[in-house]
Design an enzyme around this catalytic site. Structure first.
Site, PDB file in Angstrom:
ATOM      1  N   ALA A  66       1.059  -1.161   0.122  1.00  0.00           N
ATOM      2  CA  ALA A  66      -0.161  -0.004   0.080  1.00  0.00           C
ATOM      3  C   ALA A  66       0.971   1.445   0.109  1.00  0.00           C
ATOM      4  CB  ALA A  66      -0.935  -0.206   1.344  1.00  0.00           C
ATOM      5  N   GLY A 112       0.401  -4.966   0.712  1.00  0.00           N
ATOM      6  CA  GLY A 112      -0.729  -5.029   0.106  1.00  0.00           C
ATOM      7  C   GLY A 112      -0.543  -5.319  -1.393  1.00  0.00           C
ATOM      8  N   GLU A 115      -0.845  -9.230  -0.600  1.00  0.00           N
ATOM      9  CA  GLU A 115      -2.085  -9.144  -0.264  1.00  0.00           C
ATOM     10  C   GLU A 115      -3.096  -9.258  -1.699  1.00  0.00           C
ATOM     11  OE1 GLU A 115      -2.233  -6.312   2.597  1.00  0.00           O
ATOM     12  OE2 GLU A 115      -3.194  -7.615   3.990  1.00  0.00           O
ATOM     13  N   GLU A 135       4.433  -5.352   7.393  1.00  0.00           N
ATOM     14  CA  GLU A 135       3.532  -4.317   7.960  1.00  0.00           C
ATOM     15  C   GLU A 135       4.105  -4.110   9.374  1.00  0.00           C
ATOM     16  OE1 GLU A 135       2.310  -6.528   6.060  1.00  0.00           O
ATOM     17  OE2 GLU A 135       0.957  -5.480   4.806  1.00  0.00           O
TER      18      GLU A 135
HETATM   19  N1  COA Z   1       4.541   3.059  -0.560  1.00  0.00           N
HETATM   20  C1  COA Z   1       4.945   4.388  -1.106  1.00  0.00           C
HETATM   21  N2  COA Z   1       6.306   4.406  -1.756  1.00  0.00           N
HETATM   22  C2  COA Z   1       6.877   3.192  -1.842  1.00  0.00           C
HETATM   23  C3  COA Z   1       6.388   1.914  -1.423  1.00  0.00           C
HETATM   24  C4  COA Z   1       5.291   2.107  -0.624  1.00  0.00           C
HETATM   25  N3  COA Z   1       4.901   0.758  -0.216  1.00  0.00           N
HETATM   26  N4  COA Z   1       7.601   1.212  -1.887  1.00  0.00           N
HETATM   27  C5  COA Z   1       8.341   1.945  -2.476  1.00  0.00           C
HETATM   28  N5  COA Z   1       7.936   3.233  -2.635  1.00  0.00           N
HETATM   29  C6  COA Z   1       8.958   4.001  -3.338  1.00  0.00           C
HETATM   30  C7  COA Z   1      10.171   4.742  -2.670  1.00  0.00           C
HETATM   31  O1  COA Z   1       9.510   5.670  -1.525  1.00  0.00           O
HETATM   32  C8  COA Z   1      10.667   5.238  -3.484  1.00  0.00           C
HETATM   33  O2  COA Z   1      10.098   6.419  -3.987  1.00  0.00           O
HETATM   34  P1  COA Z   1      11.254   7.936  -4.146  1.00  0.00           P
HETATM   35  O3  COA Z   1      12.269   7.465  -5.420  1.00  0.00           O
HETATM   36  O4  COA Z   1      10.410   8.860  -4.530  1.00  0.00           O
HETATM   37  O5  COA Z   1      12.046   8.145  -2.877  1.00  0.00           O
HETATM   38  C9  COA Z   1      10.500   4.246  -4.789  1.00  0.00           C
HETATM   39  O6  COA Z   1       9.303   3.593  -4.512  1.00  0.00           O
HETATM   40  C10 COA Z   1      11.587   3.317  -5.073  1.00  0.00           C
HETATM   41  O7  COA Z   1      11.803   2.615  -3.694  1.00  0.00           O
HETATM   42  P2  COA Z   1      13.292   2.413  -2.919  1.00  0.00           P
HETATM   43  O8  COA Z   1      12.770   2.241  -1.538  1.00  0.00           O
HETATM   44  O9  COA Z   1      14.149   3.697  -3.433  1.00  0.00           O
HETATM   45  O10 COA Z   1      13.818   1.019  -3.660  1.00  0.00           O
HETATM   46  P3  COA Z   1      14.561   0.038  -2.997  1.00  0.00           P
HETATM   47  O11 COA Z   1      15.043  -0.956  -4.307  1.00  0.00           O
HETATM   48  O12 COA Z   1      15.804   0.585  -2.319  1.00  0.00           O
HETATM   49  O13 COA Z   1      13.954  -1.088  -2.077  1.00  0.00           O
HETATM   50  C11 COA Z   1      11.747  -2.146  -1.378  1.00  0.00           C
HETATM   51  C12 COA Z   1      12.783  -1.726  -2.676  1.00  0.00           C
HETATM   52  C13 COA Z   1      10.590  -2.797  -2.029  1.00  0.00           C
HETATM   53  C14 COA Z   1      12.666  -2.925  -0.319  1.00  0.00           C
HETATM   54  C15 COA Z   1      11.463  -0.874  -0.457  1.00  0.00           C
HETATM   55  O14 COA Z   1      10.929   0.152  -1.622  1.00  0.00           O
HETATM   56  C16 COA Z   1      10.554  -0.979   0.438  1.00  0.00           C
HETATM   57  O15 COA Z   1      10.764  -1.527   1.646  1.00  0.00           O
HETATM   58  N6  COA Z   1       9.310  -0.768   0.200  1.00  0.00           N
HETATM   59  C17 COA Z   1       8.548  -0.608   1.352  1.00  0.00           C
HETATM   60  C18 COA Z   1       7.598  -2.221   1.372  1.00  0.00           C
HETATM   61  C19 COA Z   1       6.483  -1.995   2.358  1.00  0.00           C
HETATM   62  O16 COA Z   1       6.755  -1.832   3.718  1.00  0.00           O
HETATM   63  N7  COA Z   1       5.215  -2.422   2.169  1.00  0.00           N
HETATM   64  C20 COA Z   1       4.160  -2.412   2.997  1.00  0.00           C
HETATM   65  C21 COA Z   1       3.455  -1.243   2.920  1.00  0.00           C
HETATM   66  S1  COA Z   1       2.206  -1.443   4.080  1.00  0.00           S
END
Ligand code: COA
Length: 260
Positions: A66, A112, A115, A135
């Site tokens: 999400a 999400g 999910e 989460e």
């Molecule tokens: N919500 C909002 N933005 C998200 C996102 C999310 N769930 N997941 C990734 N993004 C965005 C990042 O903020 C970033 O945006 P920016 O370039 O404007 O800063 C962009 O997507 C790229 O992500 P980034 O974190 O830089 O990539 P990465 O390769 O370093 O890491 C992940 C990849 C998937 C490990 C990492 O993005 C992550 O942990 N995301 C969140 C996962 C999560 O907790 N999901 C559950 C949400 S309830």
């Protein structure tokens, strides 16, 4: 139909819906959830669509969860509403569609995103995919059905561990857990999903929708899956597809199902 965050196209009776926010790793914001609802509804209503494939654009993410930026300052009631609306509009909506839905997991499927994949009727993944429900690392729990569907798919103990550790599993572990049915390379992922879809398309779509209802009933509180199976089994006997399927078998020819 023009969408801002998704792509939808239909060919060979397969509608492929692609979440298309690669710069945000296809994170599910409110607008994307609404657009997905509309796209799935259209596909369900389109008599040309026999199978729906849901995937993410790019090679990095299916959906990274999400959109965290949208709910950071939510109150308790706003948060409850977010989860309820998402479950109603998208996650439960997909799980109960009568058109088969295959999730093609092309990269990260987190929160999400996992999910969403779990709401599909089954999943295939590329060998680079990573899956998890992170989460609790954000101080929250899964809200789009993850606490229910993950234990259904992988068993309670594995789900407890995945949710408590907030860790990611790789594609081969997901295959071993039964979370995904098949893994393949990134290039072969959509062709594999399409190949499975083409096998589904050969069969009676009305019988398939009865099977989905019966299978889902077994996982629903207050419903007796065996009783639902009996009534859905009976219902098939008044369909043109049943007549065609059994007649074709006895006449030693291929059935030509009309989905009626
Ligand atoms: N919500 C909002 N933005 C998200 C996102 C999310 N769930 N997941 C990734 N993004 C965005 C990042 O903020 C970033 O945006 P920016 O370039 O404007 O800063 C962009 O997507 C790229 O992500 P980034 O974190 O830089 O990539 P990465 O390769 O370093 O890491 C992940 C990849 C998937 C490990 C990492 O993005 C992550 O942990 N995301 C969140 C996962 C999560 O907790 N999901 C559950 C949400 S309830």
């Amino acid at each position: 139909m023009k969408f801002n965050n998704i792509l939808s196209e239909t060919s060979n009776n397969i509608t492929t819906i692609t979440i298309n926010r690669p710069r945000k790793l296809n994170a599910l914001n409110k607008e994307t959830i609404q657009e997905l609802h509309i796209a799935f509804k259209h596909a369900e209503e389109n008599t040309n669509t026999k199978v729906i494939i849901i995937t993410g654009s790019g090679e990095k993410a299916f959906v990274a969860g999400a959109d965290i930026s949208e709910f950071v300052d939510f109150s308790v009631s706003e948060a409850e509403n977010l989860a309820l609306e998402g479950q109603t509009l998208l996650f439960d909506f997909i799980a109960h569609l009568s058109t088969p839905v295959i999730a093609a997991i092309n990269g990260f499927a987190l929160g999400g995103g996992l999910e969403l994949a779990m709401a599909a009727h089954f999943r295939v993944a590329c060998d680079q995919a990573k899956m998890g429900l992170p989460e609790v690392s954000l101080g929250v729990i899964p809200g789009y059905g993850g606490t229910q569907r993950l234990p259904e798919l992988v068993g309670k103990g594995r789900a407890m561990e995945m949710i408590m550790t907030a860790g990611m599993i790789d594609a081969s572990t997901a295959l071993n857990y039964g979370l995904v049915n098949h893994i393949t390379t990134q290039e072969e992922l959509l062709p594999l999903a399409q190949k499975i879809a083409s096998k589904i398309i050969r069969n009676s779509s009305v019988a398939i929708s009865s099977a989905i209802i019966a299978i889902n009933a077994g996982y629903k509180d207050g419903q007796n899956g065996y009783e639902v199976e009996v009534s859905q089994f009976g219902k098939c006997f008044e369909t043109a597809d049943f007549h065609e399927g059994t007649t074709a078998f006895l006449e030693k020819r291929k059935a030509n199902f009309k989905g009626e």
